[in-house]
Write a protein that holds these residues in place. Structure first.
Motif, short mmCIF file in Angstrom:
data_model
loop_
_atom_site.label_atom_id
_atom_site.label_comp_id
_atom_site.label_asym_id
_atom_site.label_seq_id
_atom_site.Cartn_x
_atom_site.Cartn_y
_atom_site.Cartn_z
N LEU A 46 13.77 18.22 -0.87
CA LEU A 46 12.92 18.00 -2.04
C LEU A 46 11.91 16.89 -1.76
N PHE A 47 12.37 15.82 -1.14
CA PHE A 47 11.45 14.74 -0.78
C PHE A 47 10.42 15.23 0.22
N ALA A 48 10.86 15.99 1.22
CA ALA A 48 9.93 16.51 2.23
C ALA A 48 8.86 17.39 1.60
N ALA A 49 9.26 18.20 0.61
CA ALA A 49 8.31 19.11 -0.02
C ALA A 49 7.22 18.37 -0.79
N MET A 50 7.52 17.16 -1.25
CA MET A 50 6.55 16.42 -2.06
C MET A 50 5.86 15.31 -1.26
N THR A 51 6.06 15.29 0.08
CA THR A 51 5.51 14.24 0.94
C THR A 51 4.25 14.71 1.66
N PRO A 52 3.17 13.92 1.64
CA PRO A 52 1.96 14.26 2.42
C PRO A 52 2.29 14.34 3.91
N ARG A 53 1.81 15.37 4.57
CA ARG A 53 2.20 15.63 5.96
C ARG A 53 1.71 14.55 6.94
N HIS A 54 0.64 13.88 6.62
CA HIS A 54 0.11 12.87 7.53
C HIS A 54 0.80 11.51 7.37
N ARG A 55 1.77 11.43 6.44
CA ARG A 55 2.47 10.16 6.22
C ARG A 55 3.98 10.36 6.20
N THR A 56 4.47 11.31 6.97
CA THR A 56 5.89 11.66 6.87
C THR A 56 6.81 10.52 7.32
N ALA A 57 6.54 9.89 8.47
CA ALA A 57 7.43 8.81 8.94
C ALA A 57 7.36 7.62 7.99
N GLU A 58 6.16 7.30 7.52
CA GLU A 58 5.99 6.18 6.60
C GLU A 58 6.76 6.44 5.30
N PHE A 59 6.57 7.64 4.72
CA PHE A 59 7.24 7.95 3.46
C PHE A 59 8.74 8.15 3.66
N PHE A 60 9.13 8.80 4.77
CA PHE A 60 10.55 8.96 5.03
C PHE A 60 11.20 7.62 5.36
N GLY A 61 10.42 6.69 5.91
CA GLY A 61 10.93 5.34 6.08
C GLY A 61 11.31 4.75 4.73
N PHE A 62 10.46 4.94 3.75
CA PHE A 62 10.75 4.44 2.41
C PHE A 62 11.91 5.20 1.79
N PHE A 63 11.97 6.51 2.05
CA PHE A 63 13.08 7.34 1.57
C PHE A 63 14.41 6.82 2.11
N SER A 80 0.83 -1.20 0.00
CA SER A 80 0.00 0.00 0.00
C SER A 80 0.87 1.26 0.00
N THR A 81 1.97 1.21 0.76
CA THR A 81 2.88 2.35 0.79
C THR A 81 3.50 2.58 -0.58
N VAL A 82 3.90 1.49 -1.22
CA VAL A 82 4.49 1.62 -2.56
C VAL A 82 3.47 2.20 -3.53
N ARG A 83 2.23 1.72 -3.44
CA ARG A 83 1.19 2.27 -4.33
C ARG A 83 0.95 3.75 -4.04
N ALA A 84 0.96 4.11 -2.75
CA ALA A 84 0.75 5.51 -2.39
C ALA A 84 1.86 6.39 -2.95
N ILE A 85 3.09 5.92 -2.85
CA ILE A 85 4.21 6.70 -3.38
C ILE A 85 4.14 6.76 -4.90
N ARG A 86 3.78 5.63 -5.53
CA ARG A 86 3.69 5.63 -6.99
C ARG A 86 2.58 6.55 -7.49
N SER A 87 1.56 6.79 -6.66
CA SER A 87 0.50 7.71 -7.07
C SER A 87 1.00 9.15 -7.15
N HIS A 88 2.12 9.42 -6.47
CA HIS A 88 2.79 10.72 -6.59
C HIS A 88 3.94 10.54 -7.58
N ARG A 89 3.66 10.75 -8.84
CA ARG A 89 4.60 10.38 -9.90
C ARG A 89 5.98 10.97 -9.70
N ASP A 90 6.05 12.25 -9.44
CA ASP A 90 7.36 12.91 -9.34
C ASP A 90 8.12 12.43 -8.10
N LEU A 91 7.40 12.15 -7.03
CA LEU A 91 8.03 11.61 -5.83
C LEU A 91 8.64 10.24 -6.13
#
Length: 424
Positions: free
Chosen positions: A351-368, A230-241
């Motif tokens: 740059l990653f932080a600027a394109m990351t949804p604020r409610h999923r920062t640890a999850e997305f930064f975990g992937f980062f 689900s995390t991968v799909r969420a990130i892939r939905s943000h193409r540039d991210l």
């Protein structure tokens, strides 16, 4: 996008953690550990073999960071545990670094195990530290705050490392028995430094309230593995991210490999310890103003542009390292790395932080951070084991050029403005 009102006290506390843990990056990852490991814990072992062991230990640490990124990132978001997780991994890393000072000679794998534990603490802690960046800086100051963190890291790591180098060089004048004792004291002081200066970020930074889960921790950990897709799909939905992460995976491999393997590579080429340590000090003190300036340049020229400039510079570093034959060339390499290392890391993070949804920062930064660490698994293995198999330390170095070229090709496809607009 949720507006973040900047608390300057919290911002300073956040920045100070870079000052704290960069001592590990300087003294252990890049500085004394590779040299001391070869001459003390692995003395008598073939040089290319000991280099391969260091590269392998750095790569094995990725598996542990994978667990932290997949399981604990989501858990931290759900329960508001980013700061707690940062504290746990800070204690692990600083404690392992302290313990290095107590490892007797020839206990090769004990030293490697503590090096691995310290690396896990350092890398996993950074995941939660990075995830706190949007909590302490508003969107229009992400670049400046991120760059100042790296600048303070260079200053803190450089100041402590300079003192440690002086202790090693003049051990007899300060009453130390020998250089071995001075290096052991350097490991101990690094662990204490890291632990002490982490206190402000653990006490002053506050997380925004989160929707706390009522399920058990084990159930959430299991759900985190299931939710990885689900995390991968969420990130892939943000193409540039998503494209940025692919680019970061490529050029990050080269950057991290150069950081971790430079002194081991220089040692295998026959450069003296004095030259290697001097070059590392140069990186720290050139990196301090350079990382600071990069924050300003990113605002004026754009994040993507300054990252591309840094990638080009690192490509030159690889070519020079491949044909390097003398100490002055190693110092030239150190100067170029100092100019661009902090900048490319800081602006990649912002740059990653600027394109990351604020409610999923640890999850997305975990992937980062997972991307960052998996990018560094291949480079050290290639450089270390190709050198070991061929008996030629130069043989694997040009492989890093491929990563930088691929990274540049991918990042030109990223549109930062479009990426930021999706999280507003």
């Amino acid at each position: 996008m949720v507006k973040v009102d900047e608390d300057r006290s919290a911002t300073r506390a956040w920045i100070l953690y870079d000052w704290a843990n960069s001592a590990f990056a300087t003294t252990v990852l890049a500085g004394f550990f590779p040299i001391f490991f070869k001459s003390y814990w692995a003395s008598g072992m073939d040089g290319t073999r000991s280099t391969a062991l260091i590269g392998s230990a750095a790569s094995i640490a990725v598996a542990f960071v994978f667990f932290a990124a997949v399981c604990l990132g989501t858990l931290a978001d759900r329960r508001g545990w980013r700061r707690l997780m940062l504290g746990i991994f800070c204690v692990l890393g600083s404690g392992a670094t302290l313990a290095l000072a107590l490892v007797p000679q020839h206990l090769t794998y004990v030293a490697l195990g503590l090096y691995l534990a310290g690396t896990v603490g350092f890398a996993s802690g950074n995941m939660f530290y990075d995830a706190l960046l949007p909590e302490v800086a508003p969107p229009d100051r992400l670049d400046q705050v991120s760059a100042r963190g790296y600048a303070m890291g260079y200053l803190g790591g450089g100041v402590l490392f300079a003192v440690q180098v002086a202790l090693v060089q003049f051990h007899d004048r300060v009453g130390l028995a020998d250089r071995t004792t001075a290096v052991q004291l350097s490991f101990a002081s690094t662990g204490l430094w890291w632990m002490l200066f982490a206190i402000p970020v653990l006490t002053r930074v506050r997380e925004r309230p989160s929707a706390r889960s009522t399920g058990s921790v084990l159930a959430e950990i299991r759900a985190s593995f299931v939710g990885l897709a689900s995390t991968v799909r969420a990130i892939r939905s943000h193409r540039d991210l998503f494209v940025f992460l692919l680019a970061f995976w490529c050029y990050g491999d080269g950057v991290q490999t150069i950081i971790k393997m430079a002194t081991a590579y220089g040692t295998d080429l026959g450069l003296g310890q004095g030259h290697l340590i001097g070059a590392l000090l140069m990186v720290q003190f050139i990196g301090l103003p350079s990382a600071w300036v990069y924050g300003t340049l990113a605002r004026r020229l754009g994040r993507r542009t300054v990252i591309l400039v840094a990638i080009a510079a690192y490509s030159g570093v690889v070519i020079l390292a491949w044909q390097m034959t003398s100490a002055w060339e190693f110092f030239l390499l150190a100067a170029v790395v100092g100019l661009f290392q902090g900048g490319i890391q800081a602006i990649s993070r912002s740059l990653f932080a600027a394109m990351t949804p604020r409610h999923r920062t640890a999850e997305f930064f975990g992937f980062f951070n997972l991307t960052d660490k998996f990018s560094s698994i291949l480079g050290p293995l290639l450089v270390g084991w190709i050198a070991s198999l061929t008996g030629n330390p130069r043989a694997g170095i040009l492989s890093l050029l491929v990563f930088f070229v691929l990274g540049a090709g991918l990042i030109v496809l990223v549109d930062p403005v479009r990426g930021e607009s999706l999280v507003r």
